[in-house]
Scaffold this motif. Structure first.
Motif: not given
Length: 270
Positions: A15-40
């Motif tokens: 369940l912990a691994v499944s939750a991480f795999l589900s939430v990580f794309p949302l986290y990466f999307m939100a973080v990438s919105a605050t970074n420059a293209s080269r950082d993404v």
């Protein structure tokens, strides 16, 4: 740690691994919105300081407000019309039950197996003949009566006591009054489930709007996101910010209606 807890440990890890795999794309999307293209592109996983710069580029180079407005009009219009039409159809299939209606329902379910791409060209020609190209109506109409929603409301209507319908008829209440004043108020969870499904499908719909909305002036938010990648160079920070903005309405709708959504789906399955 007790023996029973040790036996449950693999389940907790899964369940912990499944939750991480589900939430990580949302986290990466939100973080990438605050970074420059080269950082993404470098897969940076911590927030940066480029959010306002990305937002300024997105708003100055693209008409985000118009795209959000067009998507909202289409999604809300499709949802409202689909709820009205499919709930009436599901109610009619069950309350006025007959073998002929069962055959019609079977045909509708078979129609779900036909890919939309197979009917897209005839639909485009039909709407073009009516002069509806580049109109929200042409995007809405093909999705206001779907077999899935009709089946959902039909299954929900099976749990509705038919004795109440008979009693209301004896009291002189018309069928429309029975439907709107007695049946619909008891179907709130089913309405919520159908609303979530329809809104999310309509908001994220890309293929049909891309075909029928020829002029970019009428583009929806998924079309705008697609256009962000159409150039020679893609700014992934701006792209991720646009994806984040496009995801927020569906997230809010689901979070607000998630309990009713689960109840509606469970009731339909029963």
């Amino acid at each position: 740690m007790t023996r029973s807890q040790l036996r449950r440990l693999p389940s907790y890890l899964f369940l912990a691994v499944s939750a991480f795999l589900s939430v990580f794309p949302l986290y990466f999307m939100a973080v990438s919105a605050t970074n420059a293209s080269r950082d993404v592109l470098g897969a940076r996983l911590v927030p940066g300081g480029e959010f306002m710069a990305n937002l300024d580029k997105l708003l100055t180079q693209h008409d985000v407000g118009a795209a959000l407005w067009h998507s909202a009009v289409i999604a809300v219009g499709t949802t409202v019309l689909a709820l009205v039409i499919c709930s009436i159809a599901g109610y009619g299939f069950e309350v006025f039950h007959s073998k002929g209606k069962d055959r019609v329902m079977a045909l509708l379910l078979l129609a779900m197996m036909i890919p939309f791409a197979a009917t897209m060209i005839p639909l485009f020609r039909m709407f073009a003949d009516f002069g509806l190209v580049n109109s929200s109506i042409a995007v809405i109409l093909p999705f206001i009566a779907t077999p899935l929603l009709v089946l959902l409301f039909r299954q929900a209507a099976r749990s509705f006591p038919h004795e109440i319908v008979e009693a209301a008829r004896l009291d002189g209440l018309g069928e429309l009054n029975i439907f709107f004043r007695i049946f619909l108020p008891t179907m709130r969870s089913t309405l919520a489930a159908a609303a979530v499904i329809t809104f999310m499908m309509s908001w994220n719909n890309f293929l049909w709007p891309r075909v029928i909305l020829v002029n970019n002036k009428y583009q929806t938010i998924p079309m705008l996101i697609s256009n962000l990648r159409a150039g020679y160079v893609t700014d992934y920070g701006v792209l991720m910010l646009a994806v984040l903005i496009a995801s927020l309405p569906t997230m809010v709708i689901f979070l607000v209606l998630q309990r009713a959504f689960a109840q509606g789906i469970t009731g339909a399955i029963k």
